[in-house]
Design a protein around this motif. Structure first.
Motif, PDB file in Angstrom:
ATOM      1  N   ILE A  84       0.843  -1.174   0.000  1.00 26.88           N
ATOM      2  CA  ILE A  84       0.000   0.000   0.000  1.00 26.88           C
ATOM      3  C   ILE A  84       0.890   1.240   0.000  1.00 26.88           C
ATOM      4  N   THR A  85       0.325   2.365  -0.375  1.00 25.15           N
ATOM      5  CA  THR A  85       1.074   3.602  -0.416  1.00 25.15           C
ATOM      6  C   THR A  85       0.708   4.460   0.786  1.00 25.15           C
ATOM      7  N   GLY A  86       1.711   4.872   1.567  1.00 25.76           N
ATOM      8  CA  GLY A  86       1.473   5.694   2.746  1.00 25.76           C
ATOM      9  C   GLY A  86       1.086   7.112   2.374  1.00 25.76           C
ATOM     10  N   SER A  87       0.697   7.902   3.373  1.00 23.72           N
ATOM     11  CA  SER A  87       0.260   9.276   3.142  1.00 23.72           C
ATOM     12  C   SER A  87       1.363  10.140   2.555  1.00 23.72           C
ATOM     13  N   ASP A  88       2.626   9.772   2.790  1.00 25.26           N
ATOM     14  CA  ASP A  88       3.741  10.544   2.257  1.00 25.26           C
ATOM     15  C   ASP A  88       4.255   9.986   0.933  1.00 25.26           C
ATOM     16  N   GLY A  89       3.501   8.997   0.373  1.00 24.81           N
ATOM     17  CA  GLY A  89       3.888   8.410  -0.905  1.00 24.81           C
ATOM     18  C   GLY A  89       4.806   7.221  -0.792  1.00 24.81           C
ATOM     19  N   GLU A  90       5.251   6.891   0.423  1.00 24.82           N
ATOM     20  CA  GLU A  90       6.153   5.756   0.627  1.00 24.82           C
ATOM     21  C   GLU A  90       5.426   4.441   0.400  1.00 24.82           C
ATOM     22  N   LYS A  91       6.094   3.502  -0.275  1.00 25.68           N
ATOM     23  CA  LYS A  91       5.535   2.174  -0.500  1.00 25.68           C
ATOM     24  C   LYS A  91       5.734   1.327   0.751  1.00 25.68           C
ATOM     25  N   LEU A  92       4.652   0.788   1.273  1.00 21.27           N
ATOM     26  CA  LEU A  92       4.698   0.021   2.510  1.00 21.27           C
ATOM     27  C   LEU A  92       4.323  -1.427   2.243  1.00 21.27           C
ATOM     28  N   TYR A  93       5.136  -2.350   2.743  1.00 20.15           N
ATOM     29  CA  TYR A  93       4.833  -3.770   2.627  1.00 20.15           C
ATOM     30  C   TYR A  93       3.872  -4.181   3.736  1.00 20.15           C
ATOM     31  N   ILE A  94       2.940  -5.047   3.406  1.00 20.17           N
ATOM     32  CA  ILE A  94       2.037  -5.579   4.420  1.00 20.17           C
ATOM     33  C   ILE A  94       2.723  -6.759   5.097  1.00 20.17           C
TER      34      ILE A  94
END
Length: 217
Positions: free
Chosen positions: A20-30
Motif C-alpha cells: 500500500i502507499t502511505g500518506s507521504d507516498g512511501e511504499k509500505l509492505y504488508i
C-alpha cells in the motif's frame, strides 16, 4: 463426501507483493493481516505466509512455485502449485496442483485456469482433476470439474456462481453480496473469508486484486 468441492485449491499468489502507499507516498509492505504474517525477499517478492497460526505457504521463483503445508496433530497435509503461468500483469492464468492428505489418505491432481477483467478483478475459474482415496479398504478414483463465475459492479463483487461435477454428480452453488450506504473501501484489496461464503474456501491469496469495497453481507 459432500462439500469437498469447496476446498479444491489453497492459497497462492502472483509474484507481485501486497503493498500500500502511505500518506507521504512511501511504499509500505504488508507484514501482517489479522493472524496472517508475510515475509519478503530482497526484490520485494513474497516468500512466506503463515496463516491461522499453523498454515505455511512457501513461495519460490525461477520457476515460480507455491508449497502449502497444513499441520494438524501428527498429520501434515501438503499441496504444491507448479507450472504456474502469469499474464503481463503478474496474475496467475494457469497452474497445476498436486496434494497429499495424510489424515484421510487422499491424493489429488488438478489444473486450473483463471480469467480477469481489465481492472484485474477475477471473473472466472475453470478447473478439473482427479481425487484418489480409500473407502472401506478399497481404492476409489473420482474425477471432478468446477467453474466459478464472479460478477462485479463498480469494483464491488456482487455474485459468485459455481457449477461443478464430481464423479458424474452435478451441482450449483450461488452466493450474492449486498452493500449498504456505509460501504468501506478495501484499502489493501485482499480477499477475506466473508467473500468466499464457504464456496471458494482458502483461496484468498490466489488473486492479486480483491474487491474495492467490503460487502455488508
Amino acid at each position: 463426501r459432500s462439500g469437498r468441492h469447496v476446498r479444491r485449491y489453497g492459497w497462492g499468489s502472483s509474484p507481485q507483493y501486497p503493498q500500500i502507499t502511505g500518506s507521504d507516498g512511501e511504499k509500505l509492505y504488508i507484514t501482517s493481516v489479522g493472524d496472517n504474517t508475510f515475509s519478503y525477499n530482497s526484490e520485494g517478492k513474497i516468500t512466506k505466509c503463515r496463516a491461522y497460526g499453523n498454515d505455511d505457504y512457501i513461495f519460490s521463483y525461477n520457476p515460480f512455485k507455491i508449497s502449502y503445508t497444513y499441520t494438524h496433530g501428527s498429520y501434515s497435509d501438503v499441496t504444491e502449485y507448479y507450472d504456474i503461468a502469469l499474464n503481463k500483469n503478474g496474475y496467475i492464468v494457469n497452474m497445476k496442483t498436486r496434494s497429499t492428505d495424510q489424515s484421510d489418505n487422499e491424493e489429488n491432481k488438478g489444473e486450473a485456469w483463471f480469467s480477469y477483467d481489465s481492472k484485474g478483478h477475477l471473473t472466472k475459474i475453470a478447473s478439473s482433476g482427479t481425487d484418489v482415496y480409500y473407502e472401506d479398504g478399497e481404492k476409489v478414483t473420482e474425477k471432478y470439474s468446477l467453474e466459478y463465475n464472479l460478477s462485479w459492479s463498480n469494483g464491488k463483487l456482487t455474485q459468485i456462481v459455481c457449477n461443478g461435477s464430481e464423479d458424474g454428480e452435478k451441482f450449483t452453488d450461488t452466493a450474492t453480496f449486498e452493500y449498504g450506504d456505509n460501504t468501506y473501501p478495501n484499502i489493501t484489496k485482499q480477499w477475506t473469508d466473508n467473500y468466499m461464503a464457504d464456496m471458494i474456501e482458502d483461496m484468498e491469496f490466489v488473486f492479486f486484486i480483491g474487491p474495492d469495497f467490503w460487502a455488508g453481507k
